[in-house]
Design an enzyme around this catalytic site. Sequence first.
Site, short mmCIF file in Angstrom:
data_model
loop_
_atom_site.label_atom_id
_atom_site.label_comp_id
_atom_site.label_asym_id
_atom_site.label_seq_id
_atom_site.Cartn_x
_atom_site.Cartn_y
_atom_site.Cartn_z
CB CYS A 1 7.00 -10.37 1.33
SG CYS A 1 7.76 -8.76 1.02
N GLY B 1 0.83 -1.20 0.00
CA GLY B 1 0.00 0.00 0.00
C GLY B 1 0.86 1.25 0.00
CD GLU C 1 14.58 -9.14 -0.64
OE1 GLU C 1 13.90 -9.85 0.12
OE2 GLU C 1 14.40 -7.90 -0.76
CG HIS D 1 10.96 -6.11 -2.76
ND1 HIS D 1 9.70 -5.66 -2.43
CD2 HIS D 1 11.17 -7.23 -2.02
CE1 HIS D 1 9.16 -6.47 -1.53
NE2 HIS D 1 10.03 -7.43 -1.26
N PRO E 1 6.25 -22.26 -0.94
CG PRO E 1 5.08 -23.22 0.82
CD PRO E 1 6.14 -23.52 -0.19
#
Length: 241
Positions: free
Chosen positions: A170, A69, A213, A216, A167
């Site tokens: 984060c 968000g 990573e 990201h 699985p």
Amino acid sequence: STETWGTSLWPLFCPREKRVAVGGARAYSSTPARDGLEGPARRRSYWRYVRRLVQGTPAPPYPRVCQVGDPALRAVAAPVEPAQLAGPELQRLVERLVQVMRRQHCVGLSAPQLGVPLQVLALEFPEALFRACAPRVREARQMEPFPLRVFVNPSLRVLDSQLVTFPEGCESVAGFLACVPRFQAVQISGLDPRGEQVVWQASGWAARIIQHEMDHLQGCLFIDKMDSKTFTNIHWMEVND
């Protein structure tokens, strides 16, 4: 923290949308956010209000992990300029990345997760975390411990395109897991914080961490690549207990 990230490395910062509290309950703002989405707002507690007055507005790199968000998690990270390599701002960012990663007991962390949209990430799978995993899990997921590695302006090359699904969680989507397909083996190359070239070829679990990573840095979260039917709240059993 009240430290300020240098404006020369901070061209892409996007401030958080303002939140509106109605009474003591959760509510949505009557003024739409720029993208049409706005999360539920909460009234700030008195002590949080006082802390904000005394310490001022927090500035990145934050001492905690941004949650999904936050606009910083969806921005494409910018490369670190050569003039900033080995400079105090970059060193402070790296120090904060490692500090937060170890405090949260996670195995990787990127600069956008601390609110800084720059191409910097830290990776570490210490022996203690490795031993905490059951032997069958270690074997199935091809886990091996590895020391701290920090990459600046990294690039990724796939060495083995076989997709392996396990699985994954984060710290920016705290409390949730889902199965995510990742390439079996990859190579990551870039600079270390001193500006020296570094290359690492990894497979199995280490390769998964690297890919997570690296995503990201492109504004991508594991929920964008997950099998949605496996999306799980790790506390779901506690709710029914």
